[in-house]
Design an enzyme around this catalytic site. Structure first.
Site, PDB file in Angstrom:
ATOM      1  N   ASP A 149      39.928  41.313  36.649  1.00  0.00           N
ATOM      2  CA  ASP A 149      40.408  42.255  35.685  1.00  0.00           C
ATOM      3  C   ASP A 149      39.887  43.492  35.848  1.00  0.00           C
ATOM      4  OD1 ASP A 149      38.442  41.237  34.730  1.00  0.00           O
ATOM      5  OD2 ASP A 149      39.281  40.138  32.890  1.00  0.00           O
ATOM      6  N   ASN A 173      37.841  34.438  21.356  1.00  0.00           N
ATOM      7  CA  ASN A 173      39.214  34.072  20.861  1.00  0.00           C
ATOM      8  C   ASN A 173      39.906  33.014  21.914  1.00  0.00           C
ATOM      9  OD1 ASN A 173      39.884  35.743  22.901  1.00  0.00           O
ATOM     10  ND2 ASN A 173      40.941  37.271  21.802  1.00  0.00           N
ATOM     11  N   GLU A 184      45.040  37.480  26.605  1.00  0.00           N
ATOM     12  CA  GLU A 184      44.894  37.213  25.216  1.00  0.00           C
ATOM     13  C   GLU A 184      45.594  36.144  24.422  1.00  0.00           C
ATOM     14  OE1 GLU A 184      42.115  38.379  24.030  1.00  0.00           O
ATOM     15  OE2 GLU A 184      41.995  40.228  23.977  1.00  0.00           O
ATOM     16  N   HIS A 204      40.142  33.774  25.369  1.00  0.00           N
ATOM     17  CA  HIS A 204      40.704  34.468  26.189  1.00  0.00           C
ATOM     18  C   HIS A 204      40.227  34.024  27.706  1.00  0.00           C
ATOM     19  CE1 HIS A 204      38.370  38.284  25.648  1.00  0.00           C
ATOM     20  NE2 HIS A 204      37.954  37.864  26.682  1.00  0.00           N
TER      21      HIS A 204
HETATM   22  C1  F6R Z   1      35.516  39.325  32.463  1.00  0.00           C
HETATM   23  C2  F6R Z   1      36.582  38.755  31.707  1.00  0.00           C
HETATM   24  C3  F6R Z   1      36.497  38.350  30.103  1.00  0.00           C
HETATM   25  C4  F6R Z   1      34.944  37.889  29.933  1.00  0.00           C
HETATM   26  C5  F6R Z   1      34.999  37.391  28.510  1.00  0.00           C
HETATM   27  C6  F6R Z   1      33.673  36.912  27.969  1.00  0.00           C
HETATM   28  O1  F6R Z   1      36.124  39.789  33.558  1.00  0.00           O
HETATM   29  O2  F6R Z   1      37.468  38.443  32.357  1.00  0.00           O
HETATM   30  O3  F6R Z   1      37.386  37.172  30.042  1.00  0.00           O
HETATM   31  O4  F6R Z   1      34.641  36.686  30.758  1.00  0.00           O
HETATM   32  O5  F6R Z   1      35.467  38.239  27.728  1.00  0.00           O
HETATM   33  O6  F6R Z   1      32.705  37.976  28.169  1.00  0.00           O
HETATM   34  P1  F6R Z   1      31.225  37.908  28.017  1.00  0.00           P
HETATM   35  O7  F6R Z   1      30.575  37.089  29.079  1.00  0.00           O
HETATM   36  O8  F6R Z   1      30.609  39.030  27.974  1.00  0.00           O
HETATM   37  O9  F6R Z   1      30.962  36.989  26.932  1.00  0.00           O
END
Ligand code: F6R
Length: 257
Positions: free
Chosen positions: A65, A134, A141, A136
């Site tokens: 992303d 959440n 989301e 995702h």
């Molecule tokens: C990042 C991504 C997000 C993260 C998620 C967890 O490329 O796609 O889905 O993996 O937000 O983030 P952290 O690891 O910072 O808790």
């Protein structure tokens, strides 16, 4: 899915790096994630590279992303982050590290082009994933289409709050993102999701033991033929079946799939 439980974040990173290094040795296409969870894994891969145990010279990478509106040079763009944290420290060919174009005049066109680039390349062999509090994955989301392609999404307030630690002010977090869709992710050959810390325990329980639902986008791993979830004790703490997962792994028992 296989659920591997390690005592701490270092154990999670070591187990994930072992799996990814095996793919890299075969010149595989790696799907890379950003965020804080995979940082230990990237450090371990850099260590293996410096020890001469793995090379990325034949690998290609596709990021999950990107924030809409951040230039590649912006410190918090995922284009910059993945180089800073990982690929610039190993022998990855920079021209083979791909990410959605967050500065495209039309982000929807950029989304379609990214989806097509992954297809034209022949797909992703192993996709590394973190998980949001959440539920995702990537930036899909709750409510995302279960089989959707790369698209533009709007972050939920919880995700903006979670990610504001990377920015000077919460209002600096971009609201819009380009993200591989749940369909894109599910076409990868192997899904490798990591989570550490108690803050992820509810999301991990929902992913593994809740219903398959867009309300927990990570639950799509339940329908993937090859999914590996690696968690530390804290992130595993709300799994009812955690003793079973330990028993299966310790005794090298076959799994349902
Ligand atoms: C990042 C991504 C997000 C993260 C998620 C967890 O490329 O796609 O889905 O993996 O937000 O983030 P952290 O690891 O910072 O808790």
């Amino acid at each position: 899915m296989d659920i591997l439980i390690r005592s701490d974040a270092e154990g999670v990173a070591a187990a994930a790096a072992d799996i990814l290094a095996d793919y890299a040795r075969r010149g595989a296409t790696l799907g890379l994630a950003t965020g804080s969870t995979p940082l230990g894994t990237y450090q371990e891969l850099i260590r293996l590279y410096e020890a001469g145990e793995v090379s990325f010279a034949d690998s290609t990478a596709f990021l999950l992303d990107e924030y809409v509106g951040l230039t590649p040079e912006h410190e918090q763009s995922y284009h910059h982050t993945i180089r800073h944290e990982f690929t610039a420290h190993v022998d990855f060919d920079d021209s083979r590290v791909h990410s959605p174009d967050g500065t495209a005049a039309d982000p929807w066109v950029a989304a379609q082009e990214y989806e097509q680039a992954i297809i034209d390349h022949g797909g992703i062999d192993v996709q590394l994933l973190g998980i949001g509090t959440n539920g995702h994955i990537a930036f899909n989301e709750p409510g995302a289409a279960l089989n959707g392609p790369t698209h533009v999404d709007t972050l939920q307030p919880q995700t903006i709050a979670d990610n504001s630690r990377f920015f000077d002010r919460p209002e600096d977090v971009p609201i819009h993102v380009l993200t591989q869709g749940l369909g894109t992710i599910q076409r990868a050959g192997h899904l490798l999701l990591l989570a550490t810390g108690e803050g992820k325990a509810d999301a991990i329980a929902a992913l593994a033991e809740g219903p398959l639902t867009t309300m927990c986008p990570a639950s799509v791993l339940q329908s993937h033929p090859r999914a590996t979830v690696i968690v530390d004790e804290a992130a595993a703490s709300k799994l009812h079946h955690r003793d079973y997962h330990r028993f299966v792994e310790e005794n090298k028992l076959p799994r349902k799939n």
